[in-house]
Design a protein around this motif. Structure first.
Motif, PDB file in Angstrom:
ATOM      1  N   UNK A 181       0.640  -1.128  -0.147  1.00 43.41           N
ATOM      2  CA  UNK A 181      -0.071   0.458  -0.571  1.00 43.41           C
ATOM      3  C   UNK A 181       0.835   1.432  -0.234  1.00 43.41           C
ATOM      4  N   UNK A 182       2.121   1.182   0.888  1.00 44.80           N
ATOM      5  CA  UNK A 182       2.991   2.569   0.949  1.00 44.80           C
ATOM      6  C   UNK A 182       3.986   2.494   0.233  1.00 44.80           C
ATOM      7  N   UNK A 183       4.534   1.370  -0.866  1.00 37.19           N
ATOM      8  CA  UNK A 183       4.866   1.243  -1.942  1.00 37.19           C
ATOM      9  C   UNK A 183       6.851   1.564  -0.814  1.00 37.19           C
ATOM     10  N   UNK A 184       6.939   0.260  -0.262  1.00 35.51           N
ATOM     11  CA  UNK A 184       7.843   0.442   0.686  1.00 35.51           C
ATOM     12  C   UNK A 184       8.779  -0.990   0.891  1.00 35.51           C
ATOM     13  N   UNK A 185       9.909  -1.124   1.008  1.00 35.53           N
ATOM     14  CA  UNK A 185       9.783  -2.478   1.514  1.00 35.53           C
ATOM     15  C   UNK A 185       9.821  -3.404   2.262  1.00 35.53           C
ATOM     16  N   UNK A 186       8.674  -4.360   2.710  1.00 34.68           N
ATOM     17  CA  UNK A 186       8.213  -5.545   3.491  1.00 34.68           C
ATOM     18  C   UNK A 186       9.257  -5.127   4.637  1.00 34.68           C
ATOM     19  N   UNK A 187      10.708  -5.511   4.469  1.00 36.06           N
ATOM     20  CA  UNK A 187      11.918  -5.542   5.562  1.00 36.06           C
ATOM     21  C   UNK A 187      11.170  -4.438   5.989  1.00 36.06           C
ATOM     22  N   UNK A 188      10.866  -3.088   5.977  1.00 37.10           N
ATOM     23  CA  UNK A 188      11.064  -1.611   7.153  1.00 37.10           C
ATOM     24  C   UNK A 188       9.571  -2.309   7.947  1.00 37.10           C
ATOM     25  N   UNK A 189       9.028  -3.009   7.170  1.00 35.15           N
ATOM     26  CA  UNK A 189       7.756  -3.128   7.867  1.00 35.15           C
ATOM     27  C   UNK A 189       8.082  -3.882   9.029  1.00 35.15           C
ATOM     28  N   UNK A 190       8.518  -5.141   8.295  1.00 35.05           N
ATOM     29  CA  UNK A 190       8.969  -6.447  10.216  1.00 35.05           C
ATOM     30  C   UNK A 190      10.060  -6.109  11.262  1.00 35.05           C
ATOM     31  N   UNK A 191      10.699  -5.017  10.249  1.00 35.36           N
ATOM     32  CA  UNK A 191      11.770  -3.805  11.915  1.00 35.36           C
ATOM     33  C   UNK A 191      10.785  -3.388  12.158  1.00 35.36           C
ATOM     34  N   UNK A 192       9.551  -2.665  12.014  1.00 37.45           N
ATOM     35  CA  UNK A 192       8.958  -1.928  13.210  1.00 37.45           C
ATOM     36  C   UNK A 192       8.342  -3.103  14.214  1.00 37.45           C
ATOM     37  N   UNK A 193       7.599  -3.459  13.149  1.00 39.96           N
ATOM     38  CA  UNK A 193       6.681  -5.164  14.182  1.00 39.96           C
ATOM     39  C   UNK A 193       7.252  -5.357  14.999  1.00 39.96           C
ATOM     40  N   UNK A 194       8.936  -6.081  14.721  1.00 36.76           N
ATOM     41  CA  UNK A 194      10.155  -6.326  15.711  1.00 36.76           C
ATOM     42  C   UNK A 194      10.422  -5.207  16.334  1.00 36.76           C
ATOM     43  N   UNK A 195      10.275  -3.795  16.680  1.00 34.21           N
ATOM     44  CA  UNK A 195      10.541  -3.249  17.349  1.00 34.21           C
ATOM     45  C   UNK A 195       9.676  -3.140  18.400  1.00 34.21           C
ATOM     46  N   UNK A 196       8.617  -3.090  17.780  1.00 36.56           N
ATOM     47  CA  UNK A 196       6.790  -3.009  18.281  1.00 36.56           C
ATOM     48  C   UNK A 196       7.282  -3.634  19.982  1.00 36.56           C
ATOM     49  N   UNK A 197       6.969  -4.756  19.413  1.00 42.17           N
ATOM     50  CA  UNK A 197       7.196  -6.107  20.169  1.00 42.17           C
ATOM     51  C   UNK A 197       7.977  -6.318  20.981  1.00 42.17           C
ATOM     52  N   UNK A 198       9.369  -5.466  20.827  1.00 43.34           N
ATOM     53  CA  UNK A 198      10.549  -6.125  21.946  1.00 43.34           C
ATOM     54  C   UNK A 198       9.904  -4.503  23.035  1.00 43.34           C
ATOM     55  N   UNK A 199       9.277  -3.801  22.444  1.00 43.63           N
ATOM     56  CA  UNK A 199       9.102  -2.251  23.441  1.00 43.63           C
ATOM     57  C   UNK A 199       7.809  -2.494  24.287  1.00 43.63           C
ATOM     58  N   UNK A 200       7.218  -3.567  23.988  1.00 43.91           N
ATOM     59  CA  UNK A 200       6.010  -4.184  24.293  1.00 43.91           C
ATOM     60  C   UNK A 200       6.775  -5.563  25.452  1.00 43.91           C
ATOM     61  N   UNK A 201       7.479  -5.774  25.129  1.00 47.14           N
ATOM     62  CA  UNK A 201       8.028  -6.788  26.249  1.00 47.14           C
ATOM     63  C   UNK A 201       8.740  -6.266  27.656  1.00 47.14           C
ATOM     64  N   UNK A 202       9.030  -5.192  26.849  1.00 44.37           N
ATOM     65  CA  UNK A 202       9.869  -4.279  27.510  1.00 44.37           C
ATOM     66  C   UNK A 202       9.201  -3.630  28.941  1.00 44.37           C
ATOM     67  N   UNK A 203       7.952  -3.767  28.495  1.00 40.91           N
ATOM     68  CA  UNK A 203       6.756  -2.773  29.364  1.00 40.91           C
ATOM     69  C   UNK A 203       6.413  -3.764  29.867  1.00 40.91           C
TER      70      UNK A 203
END
Length: 539
Positions: free
Chosen positions: A21-43
């Motif tokens: 949809x945003x015409x960007x690299x899927x890898x960037x989206x997955x990395x963002x998901x990894x970061x968001x999950x890591x933040x949730x785990x830290x909380x």
């Protein structure tokens, strides 16, 4: 929400959908998901912990790991992410400072707040990736024309949809009183693309001279192919413009090619520019010839070029003056922009009056200094003599061509001129001494008594003072202030000292004082020559 096998594949599918949809690299989206999950785990486990998440690119499985680094005992600060060598021995064999221990931790249950936080992280990362993609796409398109659709108007500025981004057409970049409504199609020139905090900013223009040049490139195939080149453009947006063109093919007329059959090509450009009148002019390397072309449709009688001052004097017939200047000075202003020269326009009557004045002044000079009658002084001026020095030191044969002048008369004229010059030199030297000019400067080669007098009046009294002068302070020059050229008066300008001569004199003074080593100058010159040779070889 727990990361279970049921929704593991959904992570990959979501990443793919967002990236598409945003015409960007899927890898960037997955990395963002990894970061968001890591933040949730830290909380959940503690913000001081170093928890990282990796998502398997094939299965979508998320693995949560805790990392701890071995540090020296006196450097231990974060007990959740660091431990000492002694503490590490429980988990590692032979731990060393700097080693990292990792252990898997259970996946977290993501509550509503954690899920919302994860969503914000992903959206932020996606926005950043989208901005980077937009900047990378448009940065190389600066200097080209783009078609867009008007989205809205804000305070006179038009926001334009240019496909994968938005551009802004400011009020001062619009032609005349152009107005646009939403969904109007618009053609603009991409003037600049900047990376800013709020995202890439695409600045558009319809008044830039290069906008017209690019329009001609689109309408005239010979320009696009490089057979014809646009050398210069000057515009008064919405009113009038001048464009200088040259052809590299002798069989093709550059002006005719740009005009097109029955004016079809130039008319297409005129229509796009809201009826702006365009003068197409053949470019010429010879500045005076080019200026005569640039001042069309006015006729020019005479052109005098001062290359050092970058000024040009144009003489036109009296009845052509208003045409040469143009309405509100438009024609001469555009011609000046096109040639890059300051232009002074005189009528034939004004030039004749000025020449008569110069003739009278020189006649009076010779009458007073050589003690000759008016008729004889006029003969000298008519033969091209302008100063006492020319009469004193010219070859005697040049005086003998004047009617009524024989050898005795010529020798007498030169004797009188030299006596007058010697008296003037003596008086100037005495005044320079009174001003405090020292022997070190008097002995410097190339400075006449009158020059020494002028330097003394300006406070330059020693060779050291002279060596600290800038070349333009001696010869004069021009400075651009607020877009206008301003004259800088030089101390020795009235003695016709050029900028190059001033540079040589100042450098000679510095060498004599020991401030500059001549060997260094020679090595610099050799390096410059080598650089030029290398550049030429590269071409």
């Amino acid at each position: 929400m727990a990361i279970t096998s049921a929704n593991q594949l959904e992570l990959l599918q979501t990443a793919e959908a967002v990236a598409r949809e945003k015409m960007i690299d899927p890898e960037l989206v997955i990395e963002a998901m990894e970061e968001s999950l890591a933040r949730a785990a830290k909380s959940r486990y503690g913000m001081e912990m170093d928890i990282r998440v990796s998502i398997d690119r094939k299965t979508g499985k998320a693995t949560f790991k805790r990392f701890r680094t071995v540090v020296a005992e006196d450097e231990l600060e974060n007990y959740q992410a660091e431990f000492t060598v002694e503490q590490a021995k429980e988990y590692m064999d032979d731990p060393q400072i700097g080693d990292t221990f990792e252990e898997e931790v259970p996946p977290v249950e993501m509550g509503r707040i954690a899920a919302q936080s994860a969503k914000q992280v992903i959206l932020q990362k996606v926005r950043e990736a989208e901005r980077d993609r937009q900047y990378e796409e448009f940065k190389d398109r600066a200097g080209t024309i783009i078609n867009g659709v008007v989205k809205r108007e804000e305070y006179g500025n038009v926001i334009v949809d240019v496909g994968r981004g938005e551009g802004i057409l400011r009020r001062n970049e619009k032609i005349g009183r152009e107005s646009y409504r939403p969904n109007d199609r618009i053609r603009c020139y991409i003037k600049d693309v900047r990376r800013e905090v709020r995202g890439p900013q695409i600045f558009l223009s319809r008044t830039d001279p290069q906008f017209m040049a690019e329009l001609f490139k689109m309408e005239v195939p010979e320009i696009y192919d490089g057979i014809i080149e646009i050398k210069a453009v000057a515009r008064d947006p919405g009113s009038r413009a001048k464009i200088a063109v040259i052809s590299y093919d002798g069989s093709i007329d550059p002006v005719g090619a740009c005009v097109g059959m029955r004016g079809s090509r130039v008319q297409a450009v005129v229509n796009e520019l809201q009826g702006e009148k365009i003068d197409i002019i053949p470019w010429n390397e010879d500045a005076p010839t080019f200026l005569v072309n640039a001042l069309q449709p006015a006729e020019v009688s005479k052109v005098v070029l001062d290359e050092e001052a970058e000024r040009i004097e144009v003489v036109v017939p009296d009845e052509q003056l208003s045409l040469a200047i143009g309405r509100r000075g438009q024609n001469v202003r555009l011609a000046s922009q096109l040639t890059g020269l300051d232009i002074d326009i005189l009528t034939e009557a004004e030039e004749s009056e000025r020449r008569q004045k110069e003739f009278s002044e020189r006649t009076q000079l010779f009458m007073e200094t050589l003690d000759v009658d008016e008729f004889f002084a006029q003969l000298l001026v008519a033969e091209g003599f302008t100063s006492l020095e020319e009469v004193a030191y010219v070859e005697i044969d040049e005086l003998l061509v004047i009617d009524g002048v024989d050898d005795d008369t010529a020798n007498e004229l030169q004797a009188r001129a030299r006596d007058k010059l010697e008296a003037a030199n003596k008086k100037a030297m005495e005044h320079a001494r009174e001003l405090g000019v020292e022997d070190s400067l008097v002995a410097f080669e190339g400075l006449t008594p009158q020059m020494l007098e002028a330097l003394g009046e300006d406070g330059v009294k020693t060779l050291e003072d002279f060596a600290t002068c800038a070349d333009w302070e001696l010869s004069g020059g021009w400075t651009t202030v607020n877009g206008e050229r301003v004259k800088d008066e030089g101390v020795l300008e009235k003695f016709d000292v050029s900028l190059e001569e001033a540079q040589n004199m100042v450098m000679t003074a510095r060498i004599q004082l020991g401030w500059v080593d001549p060997a260094d100058l020679e090595s610099d010159e050799e390096e410059t020559e080598d650089g030029e040779t290398t550049a030429e070889a590269g071409v």
